[in-house]
Design a protein around this motif. Sequence first.
Motif, mmCIF file in Angstrom:
data_model
loop_
_atom_site.group_PDB
_atom_site.id
_atom_site.type_symbol
_atom_site.label_atom_id
_atom_site.label_comp_id
_atom_site.label_asym_id
_atom_site.label_seq_id
_atom_site.Cartn_x
_atom_site.Cartn_y
_atom_site.Cartn_z
ATOM 1 N N ILE A 205 -1.861 4.742 2.569
ATOM 2 C CA ILE A 205 -1.772 4.213 3.915
ATOM 3 C C ILE A 205 -2.491 4.991 4.739
ATOM 4 O O ILE A 205 -1.862 6.190 4.982
ATOM 5 C CB ILE A 205 -0.655 3.451 4.265
ATOM 6 C CG1 ILE A 205 -0.001 2.443 3.406
ATOM 7 C CG2 ILE A 205 -0.569 2.844 5.861
ATOM 8 C CD1 ILE A 205 -0.480 1.076 3.627
ATOM 9 N N GLU A 206 -3.674 4.790 5.319
ATOM 10 C CA GLU A 206 -4.315 5.721 6.489
ATOM 11 C C GLU A 206 -4.141 5.204 7.734
ATOM 12 O O GLU A 206 -4.247 4.052 7.875
ATOM 13 C CB GLU A 206 -5.707 6.199 5.960
ATOM 14 C CG GLU A 206 -5.629 6.876 4.513
ATOM 15 C CD GLU A 206 -7.002 7.080 4.232
ATOM 16 O OE1 GLU A 206 -8.176 6.707 4.818
ATOM 17 O OE2 GLU A 206 -7.285 7.267 3.090
ATOM 18 N N PRO A 207 -4.199 6.064 8.765
ATOM 19 C CA PRO A 207 -4.019 5.545 10.215
ATOM 20 C C PRO A 207 -5.355 4.886 10.519
ATOM 21 O O PRO A 207 -6.438 5.163 9.838
ATOM 22 C CB PRO A 207 -3.973 7.010 10.868
ATOM 23 C CG PRO A 207 -3.641 7.965 10.143
ATOM 24 C CD PRO A 207 -3.982 7.349 8.810
ATOM 25 N N GLN B 147 -7.033 2.683 4.968
ATOM 26 C CA GLN B 147 -7.119 2.139 6.302
ATOM 27 C C GLN B 147 -7.047 0.646 6.078
ATOM 28 O O GLN B 147 -6.355 -0.167 6.886
ATOM 29 C CB GLN B 147 -8.457 2.344 7.130
ATOM 30 C CG GLN B 147 -8.460 3.929 7.548
ATOM 31 C CD GLN B 147 -9.828 4.265 8.176
ATOM 32 O OE1 GLN B 147 -10.796 3.849 7.374
ATOM 33 N NE2 GLN B 147 -9.629 5.013 9.197
ATOM 34 N N ARG C 5 -5.722 -1.132 3.659
ATOM 35 C CA ARG C 5 -4.233 -1.435 3.242
ATOM 36 C C ARG C 5 -3.440 -1.427 4.556
ATOM 37 O O ARG C 5 -2.588 -2.028 4.615
ATOM 38 C CB ARG C 5 -3.827 -0.447 2.197
ATOM 39 C CG ARG C 5 -4.412 -0.723 0.766
ATOM 40 C CD ARG C 5 -3.520 -0.060 -0.267
ATOM 41 N NE ARG C 5 -2.376 -0.735 -0.282
ATOM 42 C CZ ARG C 5 -1.136 0.367 -0.442
ATOM 43 N NH1 ARG C 5 -1.082 1.566 -0.203
ATOM 44 N NH2 ARG C 5 -0.157 -0.258 -0.521
ATOM 45 N N ASN C 6 -3.653 -0.545 5.700
ATOM 46 C CA ASN C 6 -2.725 -0.379 6.860
ATOM 47 C C ASN C 6 -3.023 -1.582 7.542
ATOM 48 O O ASN C 6 -2.080 -2.310 8.074
ATOM 49 C CB ASN C 6 -3.122 0.819 7.408
ATOM 50 C CG ASN C 6 -2.273 1.061 8.834
ATOM 51 O OD1 ASN C 6 -1.679 0.193 9.299
ATOM 52 N ND2 ASN C 6 -2.392 2.385 9.239
ATOM 53 N N SER D 139 -1.319 -4.619 5.921
ATOM 54 C CA SER D 139 0.260 -4.512 5.930
ATOM 55 C C SER D 139 0.720 -5.025 7.249
ATOM 56 O O SER D 139 1.763 -5.064 7.419
ATOM 57 C CB SER D 139 0.634 -2.948 5.653
ATOM 58 O OG SER D 139 0.362 -2.142 6.664
ATOM 59 N N GLN D 140 -0.097 -4.796 8.516
ATOM 60 C CA GLN D 140 0.483 -5.185 9.611
ATOM 61 C C GLN D 140 0.507 -6.675 9.908
ATOM 62 O O GLN D 140 0.735 -7.051 10.980
ATOM 63 C CB GLN D 140 -0.192 -4.404 10.845
ATOM 64 C CG GLN D 140 -0.079 -2.795 10.589
ATOM 65 C CD GLN D 140 -0.680 -2.225 11.828
ATOM 66 O OE1 GLN D 140 -0.494 -2.646 12.905
ATOM 67 N NE2 GLN D 140 -1.530 -1.348 11.579
ATOM 68 N N SER E 130 0.921 -3.975 -0.080
ATOM 69 C CA SER E 130 1.542 -3.580 0.964
ATOM 70 C C SER E 130 2.743 -4.327 1.347
ATOM 71 O O SER E 130 3.079 -4.265 2.601
ATOM 72 C CB SER E 130 0.662 -3.223 2.098
ATOM 73 O OG SER E 130 -0.558 -2.740 1.697
#
Length: 167
Positions: free
Chosen positions: A4-6, A92, A94-95, A98-99, A117
């Motif tokens: 998971i990257e910002p 990114q 995946r981030n 995931s939200q 995720s």
Amino acid sequence: LNCIEPIPIVIDRNKLAVGITVKEMIPKNSRYNQMIIDAITYLVNKYNANIYIITHVHIDNDGNKSREILNKLPSEVKKDVKLIDENYSIGQLRNIYSQMYFNICTRLHSAIFSLSSETPAICIAYHGTKAQGVFELLNLEKYVVTQKNYNSKYLLELISKIIDEND
């Protein structure tokens, strides 16, 4: 490997956030287009959702299809729809997935990223049986929309099942 990257964007989670990936169908499939448009309209009107149309890959005209879907939405719905069209890394993406409360994924890898995720996903299969096989392994095969089931009613039932039944 950082999974998971910002990301340089903010996902508004004050309302129900739903991610959607689309794909240009060859040959063109008007039932697919209408199903996606109806799903977005339904989510905004019934659940007051924020919709994020995410270009998962930058080949096969996915970006153009994302913009086409956005442009065909009723004007009162468009205000709650955002296009995420940058070329993000796997971590990114995946981030972003995931939200979301859940994702509607035409691209199988977007569904895999979502599920990995711990975010629910509906997968819209467009050829072969890969999506059915992956979802069957996870005992989630009821969340695959196959080409024979490309209709708005079927997809809206799955959406309601995830949201209303918290399935």
